[in-house]
Scaffold this motif. Structure first.
Motif, PDB file in Angstrom:
ATOM      1  N   PHE A 109     -15.999  41.373  11.826  1.00  0.00           N
ATOM      2  CA  PHE A 109     -14.759  40.729  12.252  1.00  0.00           C
ATOM      3  C   PHE A 109     -14.827  39.258  11.863  1.00  0.00           C
ATOM      4  O   PHE A 109     -15.911  38.702  11.656  1.00  0.00           O
ATOM      5  N   THR A 110     -13.671  38.644  11.738  1.00  0.00           N
ATOM      6  CA  THR A 110     -13.610  37.250  11.319  1.00  0.00           C
ATOM      7  C   THR A 110     -12.960  36.386  12.389  1.00  0.00           C
ATOM      8  O   THR A 110     -12.227  36.875  13.254  1.00  0.00           O
ATOM      9  N   ASP A 111     -13.221  35.108  12.309  1.00  0.00           N
ATOM     10  CA  ASP A 111     -12.598  34.132  13.192  1.00  0.00           C
ATOM     11  C   ASP A 111     -11.219  33.821  12.629  1.00  0.00           C
ATOM     12  O   ASP A 111     -11.062  33.000  11.732  1.00  0.00           O
ATOM     13  N   SER A 161     -10.609  54.373  18.542  1.00  0.00           N
ATOM     14  CA  SER A 161     -10.479  54.156  17.100  1.00  0.00           C
ATOM     15  C   SER A 161     -11.361  53.004  16.628  1.00  0.00           C
ATOM     16  O   SER A 161     -11.847  52.192  17.425  1.00  0.00           O
ATOM     17  N   ARG A 162     -11.506  52.920  15.312  1.00  0.00           N
ATOM     18  CA  ARG A 162     -12.232  51.795  14.717  1.00  0.00           C
ATOM     19  C   ARG A 162     -11.472  50.494  14.933  1.00  0.00           C
ATOM     20  O   ARG A 162     -12.083  49.443  15.141  1.00  0.00           O
ATOM     21  N   ASN A 163     -10.154  50.565  14.845  1.00  0.00           N
ATOM     22  CA  ASN A 163      -9.357  49.362  15.067  1.00  0.00           C
ATOM     23  C   ASN A 163      -9.573  48.813  16.468  1.00  0.00           C
ATOM     24  O   ASN A 163      -9.708  47.600  16.661  1.00  0.00           O
ATOM     25  N   CYS A 164      -9.589  49.706  17.451  1.00  0.00           N
ATOM     26  CA  CYS A 164      -9.795  49.259  18.836  1.00  0.00           C
ATOM     27  C   CYS A 164     -11.215  48.756  19.048  1.00  0.00           C
ATOM     28  O   CYS A 164     -11.436  47.803  19.811  1.00  0.00           O
ATOM     29  N   LEU A 165     -12.172  49.362  18.374  1.00  0.00           N
ATOM     30  CA  LEU A 165     -13.551  48.894  18.485  1.00  0.00           C
ATOM     31  C   LEU A 165     -13.684  47.495  17.892  1.00  0.00           C
ATOM     32  O   LEU A 165     -14.343  46.630  18.469  1.00  0.00           O
ATOM     33  N   ARG A 166     -13.049  47.254  16.752  1.00  0.00           N
ATOM     34  CA  ARG A 166     -13.093  45.926  16.145  1.00  0.00           C
ATOM     35  C   ARG A 166     -12.520  44.876  17.084  1.00  0.00           C
ATOM     36  O   ARG A 166     -13.098  43.799  17.258  1.00  0.00           O
ATOM     37  N   HIS A 167     -11.385  45.202  17.694  1.00  0.00           N
ATOM     38  CA  HIS A 167     -10.785  44.229  18.609  1.00  0.00           C
ATOM     39  C   HIS A 167     -11.642  44.025  19.852  1.00  0.00           C
ATOM     40  O   HIS A 167     -11.789  42.892  20.333  1.00  0.00           O
ATOM     41  N   ASP A 168     -12.215  45.092  20.399  1.00  0.00           N
ATOM     42  CA  ASP A 168     -13.084  44.949  21.569  1.00  0.00           C
ATOM     43  C   ASP A 168     -14.236  43.997  21.278  1.00  0.00           C
ATOM     44  O   ASP A 168     -14.557  43.111  22.084  1.00  0.00           O
TER      45      ASP A 168
END
Length: 228
Positions: A109-111, A161-168
């Protein structure tokens, strides 16, 4: 196919061997060995999710495991683990964005939005890790579930999902609190929203059966992971 094999093995391999006619039990022994191997493998994945402590961050420095978050490209032992890239848009209902219980993924993930050139961080994390609550606010149990923390009731469905994992992961690292407007993780929130809004009652591709409440996901580790 692998799931079908696991179900067959759990039904009792030796009984099946006798039915197909294996008087010496050789096939039975081979299948039993595979069954034991598969069982140990599954348990290993579960232990990864339940046994790891929450990771340290620049603001979370106590009751945590150091050096789990590292700059992108510096993680060790990543061979064999699928990656979740910062700008990867695949959704759970489209297939590539799906996850599995205790699956270990390399999440980057990025800032800020990846196109803005912010610092990139990564972590090896198992789907369903439980990082508890934090002082600044936020429930970070059930990593990868779309929504806050774990589901409260076993009768309610959840999307993963992967999207939700990234955001978490991004939200935990930066302490994000402003959803889509957050300057650190707003882009990840936007991608996760697509999976959060999928109707889990009818869209089963985003669901993980019997994997939604804190008891089901965090298990015995939940009490030790609920740290502030």
């Amino acid at each position: 196919q692998g799931g079908a094999v696991m179900r067959v093995l759990r039904m009792g391999p030796c009984g099946s061997c006798r039915r197909i006619g294996d008087p010496h039990g050789q096939a039975c022994a081979a299948i039993l060995w595979l069954c034991l191997f598969a069982s140990n493998f599954e348990q290993g994945l579960a232990d990864t999710a339940k046994g790891r402590r929450r990771p340290c961050t620049p603001t979370i420095t106590e009751n945590c495991e150091a050096n789990r978050f590292v700059p992108c490209g510096q993680s060790r032992n990543v061979r064999g683990h699928l990656a979740v890239w910062p700008g990867e848009p695949a959704t759970c209902h489209a297939g590539p964005g799906q996850v599995h219980p205790h699956e270990v993924l390399l999440v980057q993930f990025t800032d800020g939005h990846p196109n803005e050139g912010g610092a990139c961080w990564e972590i090896l994390v198992a789907v369903g890790e439980c990082w508890g609550s934090v002082e600044r606010g936020g429930d970070y149990n059930c990593q990868g579930r779309c929504g806050v923390g774990c589901q409260k009731n076993v009768y309610y469905c959840s999307n993963w999902s992967r999207n939700c994992l990234r955001h978490d992961v991004c939200s935990y690292f930066f302490g994000s609190r402003n959803g889509l407007a957050d300057r650190h993780c707003g882009y990840a929130f936007a991608m996760a929203s697509k999976d959060f809004s999928a109707p889990c009652l009818t869209e089963h591709r985003c669901r993980l059966d019997n994997f939604t409440t804190i008891e089901q996901v965090c298990g015995a580790a939940s009490s030790s992971q609920m740290l502030v």
